[in-house]
Design a protein around this motif. Structure first.
Motif, PDB file in Angstrom:
ATOM      1  N   ILE A  18       0.786  -1.135  -0.160  1.00  0.00           N
ATOM      2  CA  ILE A  18       0.080  -0.228   0.063  1.00  0.00           C
ATOM      3  C   ILE A  18       0.986   1.236  -0.066  1.00  0.00           C
ATOM      4  CG2 ILE A  18      -1.743   1.475   1.404  1.00  0.00           C
ATOM      5  CD1 ILE A  18      -2.910  -1.479   2.316  1.00  0.00           C
ATOM      6  N   GLU A  19       1.703   1.299   0.848  1.00  0.00           N
ATOM      7  CA  GLU A  19       2.749   2.390   1.036  1.00  0.00           C
ATOM      8  C   GLU A  19       3.643   2.599  -0.077  1.00  0.00           C
ATOM      9  OE1 GLU A  19       4.004   4.765   5.042  1.00  0.00           O
ATOM     10  OE2 GLU A  19       5.194   2.878   4.501  1.00  0.00           O
ATOM     11  N   ASP A  20       4.263   1.540  -0.454  1.00  0.00           N
ATOM     12  CA  ASP A  20       5.022   1.428  -1.564  1.00  0.00           C
ATOM     13  C   ASP A  20       4.494   0.431  -2.845  1.00  0.00           C
ATOM     14  OD1 ASP A  20       7.239   2.838  -0.253  1.00  0.00           O
ATOM     15  OD2 ASP A  20       7.821   1.229   0.852  1.00  0.00           O
ATOM     16  N   ALA A  21       3.268   0.698  -3.014  1.00  0.00           N
ATOM     17  CA  ALA A  21       2.869   0.171  -4.213  1.00  0.00           C
ATOM     18  C   ALA A  21       3.550   0.249  -5.547  1.00  0.00           C
ATOM     19  CB  ALA A  21       1.149   0.486  -4.322  1.00  0.00           C
ATOM     20  N   ASP A  22       3.840   1.716  -5.794  1.00  0.00           N
ATOM     21  CA  ASP A  22       4.423   2.309  -6.997  1.00  0.00           C
ATOM     22  C   ASP A  22       5.714   1.151  -7.225  1.00  0.00           C
ATOM     23  OD1 ASP A  22       2.770   4.220  -7.199  1.00  0.00           O
ATOM     24  OD2 ASP A  22       4.023   5.680  -6.248  1.00  0.00           O
ATOM     25  N   LEU A  23       6.447   0.770  -6.139  1.00  0.00           N
ATOM     26  CA  LEU A  23       7.762   0.095  -6.142  1.00  0.00           C
ATOM     27  C   LEU A  23       7.371  -1.363  -6.678  1.00  0.00           C
ATOM     28  CD1 LEU A  23      10.842  -0.307  -5.816  1.00  0.00           C
ATOM     29  CD2 LEU A  23      10.343  -0.727  -3.520  1.00  0.00           C
ATOM     30  N   ARG A  67      23.288  -1.651   2.336  1.00  0.00           N
ATOM     31  CA  ARG A  67      22.330  -0.720   2.180  1.00  0.00           C
ATOM     32  C   ARG A  67      22.212   0.664   3.087  1.00  0.00           C
ATOM     33  NH1 ARG A  67      17.623  -4.485   3.085  1.00  0.00           N
ATOM     34  NH2 ARG A  67      19.174  -5.665   4.158  1.00  0.00           N
ATOM     35  N   ALA A  68      22.091   1.691   2.603  1.00  0.00           N
ATOM     36  CA  ALA A  68      22.346   2.788   3.619  1.00  0.00           C
ATOM     37  C   ALA A  68      20.967   3.823   3.384  1.00  0.00           C
ATOM     38  CB  ALA A  68      23.435   3.471   3.591  1.00  0.00           C
ATOM     39  N   THR A 120      18.891  15.517  -3.102  1.00  0.00           N
ATOM     40  CA  THR A 120      17.811  14.907  -4.227  1.00  0.00           C
ATOM     41  C   THR A 120      17.395  13.684  -3.762  1.00  0.00           C
ATOM     42  OG1 THR A 120      18.676  16.110  -5.911  1.00  0.00           O
ATOM     43  CG2 THR A 120      17.348  14.430  -6.521  1.00  0.00           C
ATOM     44  N   PRO A 121      16.190  13.611  -3.597  1.00  0.00           N
ATOM     45  CA  PRO A 121      15.695  12.129  -3.088  1.00  0.00           C
ATOM     46  C   PRO A 121      16.044  10.997  -4.135  1.00  0.00           C
ATOM     47  CG  PRO A 121      13.826  13.370  -3.439  1.00  0.00           C
ATOM     48  CD  PRO A 121      14.901  14.314  -3.885  1.00  0.00           C
ATOM     49  N   VAL A 122      16.598   9.873  -3.767  1.00  0.00           N
ATOM     50  CA  VAL A 122      16.954   8.903  -4.705  1.00  0.00           C
ATOM     51  C   VAL A 122      16.764   7.432  -4.102  1.00  0.00           C
ATOM     52  CG1 VAL A 122      19.426   9.095  -3.914  1.00  0.00           C
ATOM     53  CG2 VAL A 122      18.753   8.012  -6.134  1.00  0.00           C
ATOM     54  N   ARG A 123      16.544   6.514  -4.817  1.00  0.00           N
ATOM     55  CA  ARG A 123      16.386   4.963  -4.341  1.00  0.00           C
ATOM     56  C   ARG A 123      17.859   4.409  -4.751  1.00  0.00           C
ATOM     57  NH1 ARG A 123      13.503   0.997  -1.960  1.00  0.00           N
ATOM     58  NH2 ARG A 123      13.534  -0.792  -2.940  1.00  0.00           N
ATOM     59  N   GLU A 183      29.727  -2.995  -4.367  1.00  0.00           N
ATOM     60  CA  GLU A 183      29.092  -1.859  -4.524  1.00  0.00           C
ATOM     61  C   GLU A 183      28.341  -1.708  -3.154  1.00  0.00           C
ATOM     62  OE1 GLU A 183      26.328  -5.114  -4.840  1.00  0.00           O
ATOM     63  OE2 GLU A 183      28.053  -4.778  -5.938  1.00  0.00           O
ATOM     64  N   MET A 184      27.680  -0.618  -2.833  1.00  0.00           N
ATOM     65  CA  MET A 184      26.688  -0.405  -1.737  1.00  0.00           C
ATOM     66  C   MET A 184      25.639   0.457  -2.343  1.00  0.00           C
ATOM     67  SD  MET A 184      28.712   2.563   0.456  1.00  0.00           S
ATOM     68  CE  MET A 184      27.023   2.758   1.560  1.00  0.00           C
ATOM     69  N   LEU A 185      24.509   0.463  -1.742  1.00  0.00           N
ATOM     70  CA  LEU A 185      23.324   1.128  -2.208  1.00  0.00           C
ATOM     71  C   LEU A 185      22.855   2.211  -1.193  1.00  0.00           C
ATOM     72  CD1 LEU A 185      21.411  -2.007  -3.275  1.00  0.00           C
ATOM     73  CD2 LEU A 185      22.892  -0.639  -4.825  1.00  0.00           C
ATOM     74  N   ILE A 186      22.665   3.501  -1.684  1.00  0.00           N
ATOM     75  CA  ILE A 186      22.227   4.559  -0.707  1.00  0.00           C
ATOM     76  C   ILE A 186      20.862   5.116  -1.199  1.00  0.00           C
ATOM     77  CG2 ILE A 186      22.700   6.881   0.114  1.00  0.00           C
ATOM     78  CD1 ILE A 186      25.499   6.160  -0.343  1.00  0.00           C
ATOM     79  N   THR A 187      20.139   5.057  -0.372  1.00  0.00           N
ATOM     80  CA  THR A 187      18.512   5.670  -0.503  1.00  0.00           C
ATOM     81  C   THR A 187      18.467   7.080   0.488  1.00  0.00           C
ATOM     82  OG1 THR A 187      17.741   3.614  -0.812  1.00  0.00           O
ATOM     83  CG2 THR A 187      15.939   5.249  -0.135  1.00  0.00           C
ATOM     84  N   LEU A 188      18.169   8.160  -0.236  1.00  0.00           N
ATOM     85  CA  LEU A 188      18.039   9.329   0.273  1.00  0.00           C
ATOM     86  C   LEU A 188      16.637   9.733   0.329  1.00  0.00           C
ATOM     87  CD1 LEU A 188      21.008  11.185  -1.443  1.00  0.00           C
ATOM     88  CD2 LEU A 188      21.150  10.160   0.791  1.00  0.00           C
TER      89      LEU A 188
END
Length: 599
Positions: free
Chosen positions: A85-90, A506-507, A570-573, A593-598
């Motif tokens: 519901i909250e992340d349905a777009d994803l 994941r950060a 800038t927001p980013v996933r 690699e590592m992943l950063i979500t802002l």
């Protein structure tokens, strides 16, 4: 427009039944449908909606939920299905569609994301206004469905979503197919209905269908579902397992016959219980996918420990390793039974900070560890002495738990060896095993020589003397073949095939906030060499000091260094940060690699 059920309970007929619980000029809504109910609440003199509570994620329950959000009405949804519901777009972006073998009805979700206020946590009590709702896990129609129990106008009732729609009937059989051709939701329907039957309810309030008497409606529904289950030749032991979920190994050591990975219970003379591994209790079928909404632990069999074995307290739990099928239920144990989580020091941090690691089968949420246990050192729990032995192989961080129960020496070994004969070396490269691990575990088994070996997925048993020779021989073969197949004399990577890793993997951070990170590199060569690291950063990201790191490392030496990454506004996933590695002049490339979500 509204149908009155009791003095303070009404139903609005929409794409689903929307229940309205009144309290003066305020109300609570159960499920929401198209949201048209908002246009008619004045007929009940309702001016304030205290909350909307959702029983499951399907679109007929929630398709108008954006209207509630726009009016700042608090929205609570099942915890397991919150992301749908909250992340349905994803979900809509990542859900497989071509060559699809996943028939779960997760695509019967809301079309666009709607923010929610909070989660309906399994086994919790939710207080809204003067009302208290008890949230019960009742999978069947969906993996994450809940039923909401409420005492209203002197009647003990439950809002059951689409678990049942009438006497002997459920709303959808298609919804019970959680894989390609299975019927996983059918046994869960039965288990959930049996649970509600024992709650002493007087009224069931379905999303589709009329309010009903549980004593009249549940029994014929279960009978028909059981007949279909038998026809499909699924879960033939369902009812016998529910009646007797545990089996005695010794007087004070129990085996949970229902769990996905084997779970064991050690009983103390004081009435306390220690649970060894606890992932998915009473697993009646595995849904397709590994997204959050496909995996749900519950505590279905634990009342039997109190009723049948005299347990007074679920005192502690301890895992053999960190995989979700061994630990998924730990947080529920903490929250519902106030159980302490004990864990070997070798992987306690993995439970507590799963996002830091890039290894398989991690549970979605951090699991706080109350006590980090040392390895190779006796630890007391009640009258028992536990020794946690390093058991790398299936994973680098696993342990074997040794103890004596009722005069029998026991070794709980997780998933180290597979199959009924226990002769399959169960290694996974991404779990970072070493090629000699199974030689060492064979030596450990022979040294301890337990009366019972308790495994993660196969029948517990004692082993004949020749078993230790067999696993020694197999372990030597695994080691020899790896050494012959790989150029280990020239270059030796970690067993996952790489020389570097980055942590956290994941950060998540607020925009324009520095992210601390660490690069760890092993020199894969049998000689001293210089290690050169260059960080690969996407647009807008910058290294706080330098984007290059250099050090000298001895043969096969592992070293690490930390730095900080400055983030943009800038927001980013999942922005990708990589490290490009050169060692002794050999360009190894972007090894990690590592992943950063802002936010």
């Amino acid at each position: 427009m509204f149908q009155k059920i009791t003095d303070h309970l009404y139903v609005f007929h929409d794409t689903c039944q929307v229940y309205v619980i009144t309290d003066g000029d305020s109300a609570i809504l159960i499920d929401f449908g198209s949201g048209d109910v908002l246009q008619h609440l004045h007929l009940l003199s309702i001016h304030t909606i205290l909350a909307v509570l959702i029983t499951h994620h399907h679109r007929d329950q929630v398709q108008g939920l954006a209207k509630a959000y726009e009016r700042h009405i608090p929205i609570y949804v099942p915890q397991t299905e919150r992301e749908l519901i909250e992340d349905a777009d994803l979900m809509w972006q990542r859900r497989e569609i071509s060559n699809n073998y996943n028939n779960r009805q997760d695509r019967f979700s809301i079309l666009y994301s709607v923010p929610v206020t909070g989660s309906l946590k399994d086994y919790s009590a939710l207080h809204i206004g003067s009302r208290t709702f008890h949230v019960w896990p009742t999978p069947g129609h969906t993996v994450g469905s809940v039923s909401l129990e409420l005492e209203i106008d002197g009647i003990k009732a439950a809002f059951t979503g689409n678990l049942i729609c009438g006497r002997g009937q459920i709303w959808s059989l298609a919804a019970t197919q959680w894989s390609y051709n299975g019927g996983e939701g059918i046994p869960y329907h039965i288990l959930s209905l049996l649970f509600l039957k024992e709650r002493g309810l007087k009224l069931l309030l379905p999303s589709h269908g009329m309010p009903m008497d549980p004593d009249d409606a549940i029994e014929p529904t279960m009978e028909r579902l059981a007949a279909l289950l038998k026809l499909r030749k699924q879960n033939p032991r369902l009812f016998s397992l529910r009646q007797s979920p545990y089996e005695r190994i010794t007087e004070h050591l129990l085996f949970n016959r229902t769990s996905m990975s084997n779970s064991y219970v050690l009983l103390s003379s004081t009435g306390k219980a220690l649970i060894i591994d606890f992932g998915y209790d009473f697993m009646a079928g595995t849904p397709a996918g590994t997204d959050r909404s496909s995996r749900r632990p519950w505590l279905y069999t634990l009342p039997a420990l109190f009723d049948q074995y005299g347990v007074k307290k679920i005192d502690a739990c301890i895992p053999t390793h960190y995989h979700d099928d061994h630990v998924a239920g730990f947080n529920l144990l903490r929250e519902v039974y106030h159980t302490k989580v004990l864990c070997a020091e070798s992987f306690a941090d993995i439970l507590a900070h799963p996002a830091d690691y890039d290894i398989p089968c991690l549970w979605y949420d951090p699991i706080p560890v109350d006590c980090w246990l040392p390895l190779k050192t006796p630890v007391k729990w009640e009258e028992y002495e536990l020794i946690l032995h390093p058991l790398p192989g299936h994973t680098r961080y696993a342990v074997a738990i040794e103890f004596t129960a009722d005069g029998r020496k026991v070794l709980c070994t997780g998933d180290q060896y597979a199959d009924e004969d226990g002769l399959f070396c169960n290694y996974v490269y991404k779990n970072l095993f070493d090629y000699d691990d199974f030689m060492r575990s064979a030596e450990l088994y022979r040294t301890i020589h337990p009366d019972y070996i308790l495994t993660g997925h196969w029948q517990y048993r004692d082993r004949p003397e020749e078993y230790y020779d067999q696993i020694t021989s197999i372990g030597a073969a695994v080691s020899e073949l790896h050494q012959k197949l790989l150029p280990l004399d020239k270059i030796r990577f970690s067993s996952d095939g790489f020389a570097a890793s980055m942590s956290p993997y994941r950060a998540e951070a607020v925009r324009k906030t520095p992210v601390e990170m660490t690069v760890c590199v092993t020199n894969p060569f049998p000689y001293k060499a210089f290690v050169h690291i260059r960080l690969i950063l996407p647009d807008g990201f910058k290294a706080a000091e330098t984007d290059t790191l250099t050090w000298e490392a001895g043969p096969h030496e592992t070293r690490s260094a930390g730095t900080a990454i400055l983030t943009p506004d800038t927001p980013v996933r999942r922005a990708r940060i990589a490290c490009d590695i050169t060692i002794a002049g050999h360009r190894l490339g972007q090894q990690a690699e590592m992943l950063i979500t802002l936010r």
